[in-house]
Scaffold this active site. Structure first.
Site, mmCIF file in Angstrom:
data_model
loop_
_atom_site.group_PDB
_atom_site.id
_atom_site.type_symbol
_atom_site.label_atom_id
_atom_site.label_comp_id
_atom_site.label_asym_id
_atom_site.label_seq_id
_atom_site.Cartn_x
_atom_site.Cartn_y
_atom_site.Cartn_z
ATOM 1 C CE LYS B 174 -3.390 3.136 1.226
ATOM 2 N NZ LYS B 174 -2.446 4.167 1.310
ATOM 3 N N GLY B 231 4.532 3.699 10.807
ATOM 4 C CA GLY B 231 3.590 4.865 10.790
ATOM 5 C C GLY B 231 3.013 5.368 12.140
ATOM 6 C CB SER B 232 0.275 7.488 13.166
ATOM 7 O OG SER B 232 -0.672 6.765 12.770
ATOM 8 N NE ARG B 233 -0.004 4.551 21.727
ATOM 9 C CZ ARG B 233 0.437 4.851 22.765
ATOM 10 N NH1 ARG B 233 1.395 5.740 22.969
ATOM 11 N NH2 ARG B 233 0.144 4.396 23.778
ATOM 12 N N GLY B 235 -2.711 4.588 13.282
ATOM 13 C CA GLY B 235 -2.853 3.863 11.983
ATOM 14 C C GLY B 235 -2.689 2.617 12.354
ATOM 15 C CD GLU B 255 9.390 1.799 13.718
ATOM 16 O OE1 GLU B 255 8.766 3.012 14.085
ATOM 17 O OE2 GLU B 255 10.026 1.807 12.658
ATOM 18 C CB CYS B 292 10.773 5.628 14.330
ATOM 19 S SG CYS B 292 10.212 5.377 12.619
ATOM 20 C CD GLU B 383 6.701 9.191 17.583
ATOM 21 O OE1 GLU B 383 5.951 8.313 17.603
ATOM 22 O OE2 GLU B 383 7.995 9.522 16.834
#
Lengths: 514, 514
Positions: B174, B231-233, B235, B255, B292, B383
């Site tokens: 994706k 990506g984001s938490r 997501g 991650e 990250c 974060e």
């Protein structure tokens, strides 16, 4: 295995063969007791995980010795509470002690640490490479749920406990309520080993109680880092759900549901259909069929030898005595499953075993259907825990392949074949690799060797995590995670990661095995 | 990393530095396109997984060559779409090609197969031991989500793709909507490698589109066997939820979120506080802080040198130019995070970087608070993706330990120490081992070496599965599961498991390394 709820909610030890309670009630735990046992495990963790491999190996061996020292009291309690015969329980005790010894050997061999060293390259351009070293560390306190069908080998000091303790994780066992006396004895043996080898007291704890709340509270406790479970699909999925809903989700290794397809290849059927029928019934009825690896599904293409197989299986089953099942609840669930198959419009009863006398006597059963009916009703692919199996007659090899492809994930898949079946079987192996954790040829799935190359696991719903095994030395990996150390001075590096500190354990050094 | 939703919902290539769209719109995909790409991957899987290690190694190397052959067009597209400077993108291309080569080497070395052989013991009493052999097999088609902050190394042909393809899993990417042009070029390179090395067409597929539905539909597709995500938490957790709700749940390697604590030990502060301050700002502001592993949390005990550290950091930050951030959405989320810290009653602004001109210019920020405030408000531990960091002043070592213990799971934890800090640091290492995937001494967490001993992973919420890494050769394990073969004749055994068939790959033979 797919078990029902227990038929007793108290904390009495029940004689499986009579349904009578034996001895005094056990002092059980409630949800309010979870905090103290988790606090003790968390307090023990820093000390326990810092023990070296030799110390933990000695501890595991000592647990085995303490179990043997329980003598006949343990054998008699396990026989009484499970309804299983003495020879089986003695064998299971040997297996349990053997598992502990296996993990002692794993600890001493050292591969479990996954040691890796990438030395610094200070002159590399454009940037120097740092010194990187890696080892596996234990996850933290592990909750282990004892299984109904292996009161020793999959329970208090069973495979999950042995592998978690080997990894450096304290263990809290949720005792199976069907064998509180057995569980209490084994817990006593583990505690004696903890004391004798100087491990911190909270290295082992246990909780005794019926109902689901106690186990649920244990899995929800933030100090628990992983879960091992062997039991029903419903029970396993409930624990997975609790674990995933936590603020910090944790892995659950639940071994749940499998019907273990056996494929009778054409040439094997033609040459030895009758012998296969008799051997199949021996596997089906072993231990009242109460194995996760019980052969609950038989697949064959219509043709020469299939009638001989069916006739021989029917004859052998007709002679099979009823056997005491583990609990009255499990027996009731078995009867319900048999009833559903018996009354299914597309299912024929091939044979039943002998009727038993007394409580919880499991009467074996063998049914038959065709591939179209099997493919049309997913319920026909669900486990009936006990000595029940379903033959699916297929029109041709393609239909048999379609049935396998439609089946859920399995612990095992078996091929009964002659040399002339090689092409037929070779087409199926890649399909079976995606469906099962273990593929057997010319054996029966019951009987799981405790070995290095064993996988007792498999795709969902056989387990909740098909990347792992719950039997054999590879099981230790479930309770470990890797940590990388960058440019640590020797004074801070774990001893095993210092130059020359691996003590014979294998090291991947700059990508090469040493 | 914690990114916001994108500020553009179309499929235009956006110049990050100007906010202007460049070139023609891209033909995007909708949920209705998921079926075809998954069908192609599923169709390719049996053929692709049957390729031998050498064939897949050659394929991975060829992908690297095809990426290099894209030349300047790729570099320019990635620079424009990410706003990152040319040297960084050229370095990232080298890293991407290097990762593919690393996994080619892993394939040839053979340890990834996990080969184990327990030979039969036909004379063992009371029961003979069967012949058991084990290898790892690939899980199936893998969905990979490209990251915003590494348009090459964590995207279309990034680490997740390389490790999944190495394992024998077809990959469906994706594409990240912030760099459709870059993604399309790399996808073209992979397809060229597929064709050139004769891999089945569905070995690689990709989907391009904004919004969350497309990715959700991909993860929900029953043919997808695992997911890789950076990506984001929010997501990552959304994908985990979809994966767990499937009829057959699958692993998600997401991650997500890390603030990478840096501990300034007392002696190091006293001896080189100012130098540490300057070096810290260099790490903080690298790549506009969009890593990250950005050092978002600094811990120190009040004392000699801390003022010098803070003064030097403030001076360096005051000179730090604003930098183009990846997208306007990420910049807006950064500003929101900075705003929350600026207006927090218990937080002091230490320094800001220079103000920038133009869209999406990230102005670096450094804040300070004390341990009590940090422990009282969990939001201070979340974060802020970009060049923002928070110093937590601790009264003593015990308070510093309490802050670390309260912190969430992290990708990294860093100790800045002198030799005189050894005792202070040694107390912290066991705490950090439980919190982080990588522990560093006297370095900075930004800069993740692609190596065998690297762990780019860590306890939740750093990742959704702390048992693994997404960088380095160990990452291949995420896409494999073990299968055991019992008594298979040579004709059915995988070639690598036949006697003498391992071709130099390591084998655990009866528990001993060979």
């Amino acid at each position: 295995m797919d078990a029902a709820t227990l038929d007793h909610t108290g904390l009495r030890s029940i004689d499986a063969a009579t349904g009578e309670s034996v001895g005094e009630p056990f002092a059980g735990h409630g949800v309010g007791d979870v905090d103290a046992v988790c606090a003790a495990a968390a307090a023990a963790f820093p000390t326990y995980r810092a023990t070296d491999a030799e110390a933990r190996a000695t501890f595991l061996e000592r647990i085995g010795e303490e179990i043997l020292a329980l003598g006949d009291e343990l054998i008699e309690a396990a026989c009484r509470e499970s309804g299983l015969p003495r020879a089986r329980i003695e064998g299971e005790r040997g297996r349990t002690v053997g598992q502990l010894k296996l993990f002692a050997g794993v600890l001493r061999e050292g591969g479990w640490m996954g040691l890796r060293v990438d030395p610094a390259q200070p002159d590399r351009a454009p940037l120097p490479r740092p010194d990187l070293r890696l080892r596996n560390v234990p996850l933290g306190p592990v909750a282990v749920f004892g299984a109904s069908n292996f009161p020793l080998a999959f329970s208090t000091a069973g495979g999950d406990t042995a592998s978690a303790l080997a990894a450096g994780c304290p263990v809290i066992v949720k005792q199976h309520p069907a064998h509180p006396h057995t569980g209490a004895l084994v817990a006593r043996a583990i505690r004696a080993a903890v004391a004798a080898t100087g491990m911190p007291e909270g290295t082992f704890g246990d909780l005794v109680g019926a109902g689901n709340e106690l186990g649920g509270a244990l899995v929800a406790d933030p100090r628990i880092a992983a879960v091992g479970f062997t039991g029903s699909r419903g029970g396993g999925l409930a624990l997975v759900k609790i674990a995933q809903a936590r603020a910090v989700p944790i892995p659950v290794y639940a071994e749940m549901s499998s019907i273990n397809p056996v494929v009778l290849c054409p040439a094997a059927l033609a040459s030895r259909g009758a012998a296969l029928g008799a051997a199949f019934v021996a596997s089906l009825t072993m231990g009242a069929g109460q194995f996760c690896t019980n052969p609950g599904l038989v697949l064959a293409v219509e043709g020469e030898g299939l009638d001989a197989f069916v006739d021989a299986a029917a004859a052998a089953l007709g002679e099979a005595a009823a056997q005491v099942m583990l609990t009255q609840g499990i027996h009731a669930a078995y009867e319900k499953g048999i009833g559903a198959l018996s009354s299914h419009a597309d299912v024929t009863e091939v044979a039943r075993g002998k009727v038993g006398e007394g409580v919880a006597r499991g009467q074996a059963a063998f049914f038959s259907t065709d591939a179209k009916a099997f493919l049309a009703d997913a319920a026909l692919g669900h486990e009936v825990f006990g000595a029940s199996s379903l033959l699916v007659r297929c029109a041709d090899a393609a239909e048999l392949e379609a049935v396998l492809a439609a089946a859920e994930g399995q612990l095992t898949a078996t091929l009964q074949m002659d040399e002339a079946d090689t092409d037929f079987a070779a087409r199926l192996v890649p399909v079976l690799e995606l469906k099962a954790g273990r593929i057997l040829v010319n054996g029966w799935p019951t009987g799981v060797e405790v070995a290095h190359a064993m996988v007792h696991g498999g795709p969902f719903p056989a387990t909740s995590d098909g990347r792992t095994t719950s039997v054999g030395s590879l099981a230790i990996d479930r309770f470990l995670r890797p940590v990388s150390y960058q440019n640590l001075p020797d004074a801070l590096l774990p001893a095993v990661l210092r130059d020359g500190g691996a003590g014979g354990a294998p090291v991947l050094h700059d990508g090469k095995r040493r």
